[in-house]
Design an enzyme around this catalytic site. Structure first.
Site, short mmCIF file in Angstrom:
data_model
loop_
_atom_site.label_atom_id
_atom_site.label_comp_id
_atom_site.label_asym_id
_atom_site.label_seq_id
_atom_site.Cartn_x
_atom_site.Cartn_y
_atom_site.Cartn_z
N GLU A 137 0.81 -1.21 0.00
CA GLU A 137 0.00 0.00 0.00
C GLU A 137 0.84 1.26 0.00
O GLU A 137 1.61 1.51 0.94
CB GLU A 137 -0.92 0.03 1.22
CG GLU A 137 -1.79 1.27 1.26
CD GLU A 137 -2.59 1.40 2.53
OE1 GLU A 137 -2.27 0.72 3.52
OE2 GLU A 137 -3.53 2.20 2.54
N GLU A 234 -11.73 3.33 6.08
CA GLU A 234 -10.57 3.51 6.94
C GLU A 234 -10.40 5.00 7.24
O GLU A 234 -9.56 5.70 6.66
CB GLU A 234 -9.29 2.97 6.28
CG GLU A 234 -8.12 2.91 7.24
CD GLU A 234 -6.84 2.49 6.58
OE1 GLU A 234 -6.62 2.83 5.41
OE2 GLU A 234 -6.02 1.83 7.26
O1 LIG Z 1 -2.43 3.76 6.83
C1 LIG Z 1 -3.17 3.15 6.06
O2 LIG Z 1 -3.91 3.69 5.20
C2 LIG Z 1 -3.22 1.69 6.09
O3 LIG Z 1 -4.12 1.16 5.47
C3 LIG Z 1 -2.19 0.88 6.80
O4 LIG Z 1 -2.66 -0.44 6.87
C4 LIG Z 1 -1.88 1.33 8.18
O5 LIG Z 1 -0.92 2.31 8.17
MG LIG Z 2 -5.07 2.40 4.04
#
Ligand SMILES: O=C(O)C(=O)[C@H](O)CO
Ligand SMILES: [Mg+2]
Length: 250
Positions: A137, A234
């Site tokens: 990511e 998120e």
């Molecule tokens: O920070 C983010 O966006 C994430 O998805 C990671 O998993 C955590 O830092």
């Molecule tokens: Mg993330």
């Protein structure tokens, strides 16, 4: 109808992880995901997932020492990186999680790149034995200055170089809007390598009902691409998690 996953690294953090799973189910989420669950007995999380029928879609490898944000692109730390990968895969196996996000850490340069590729090849080999997927990511350089992975193009290059069928991109709309924008076209172009999608308002990183990204458009575009896996919420709620869920009912 777009499905949503509650990221319990930010949502219902006042609850134990098993109780946060139950709260996500009660709130109508289709799945859950988390960051670092390792302080909670995997059996307790597995029981909550079985009770609710939810899947924990993903979890992360550990960050490392205080102030670090991943180990897997750090030259000289390969033993710790492999241990972190093994730990995450073992926990994921107990709770039935299909994806492990391998965190790179604060690093730069060709040696870090080679280290990350080598550790990812190890991760993919181990994950393949369990039928699991490895995610990487890009993180934005405001929240994570110096993090090794910062753009989707870099991630695509690494995925190609690793050359395993079970490594994918975690496309976090929050980070990628900040780093590169052009989300509609990026989602289309990166779709073949996307393993999971996350979202939050930009730049606030709160509920997706404010800021510079029109998520009604983004969610409709993702659906038009035929991508129907749950999208990862998120974000850091402005108030309580439950108070902020009006966007789901829209
Ligand atoms: O920070 C983010 O966006 C994430 O998805 C990671 O998993 C955590 O830092
Ligand atoms: Mg993330």
């Amino acid at each position: 109808m777009t499905k949503f996953s509650a990221n319990l690294g930010f949502l219902w953090t006042e609850l134990s992880l098993p109780d946060a799973v139950r709260a996500a189910k009660a709130a109508g989420f289709d799945a859950v995901e988390c960051h670092w669950p390792f302080e909670t007995p995997a059996e307790d999380v597995a029981a909550a997932l079985k009770e609710t029928g939810l899947t924990m879609l993903g979890l992360n490898t550990v960050r490392g020492n205080p102030g670090e944000n991943g180990l897997c692109a750090l030259p000289g730390r390969e033993a710790e990186a492999k241990a972190a990968i093994d730990q995450a895969l073992a926990y994921a196996e107990v709770i039935g999680t299909p994806n492990v996000h391998v965190m790179a850490g604060f690093a730069k340069g060709p040696e870090a790149h080679a280290t990350f590729v080598a550790n990812l090849r190890y991760a993919c080999e181990q994950a393949a034995k369990l039928g699991k997927t490895i995610l990487i990511e890009p993180l934005n350089h405001h929240d994570a200055p110096g993090y090794f992975l910062g753009t989707s193009a870099q991630a695509v290059e690494i995925i190609k170089e690793v050359g395993a069928p079970n490594i994918k991109l975690m496309f976090d709309c929050y980070h990628l809007q900040i780093m590169e924008g052009d989300l509609t076209r990026r989602l289309t172009d990166r779709l073949p390598v996307i393993g999971h999608i996350q979202f939050a308002s930009v730049p606030e990183r709160t509920e997706p009902d404010c800021g510079e990204v029109n998520y009604d458009h983004i969610f409709a575009h993702i659906a038009s691409l035929g991508y129907d896996a749950p999208l990862g919420a998120e974000y850091k709620p402005r108030g309580t998690t439950d108070e902020g869920l009006g966007w789901m009912k829209g």
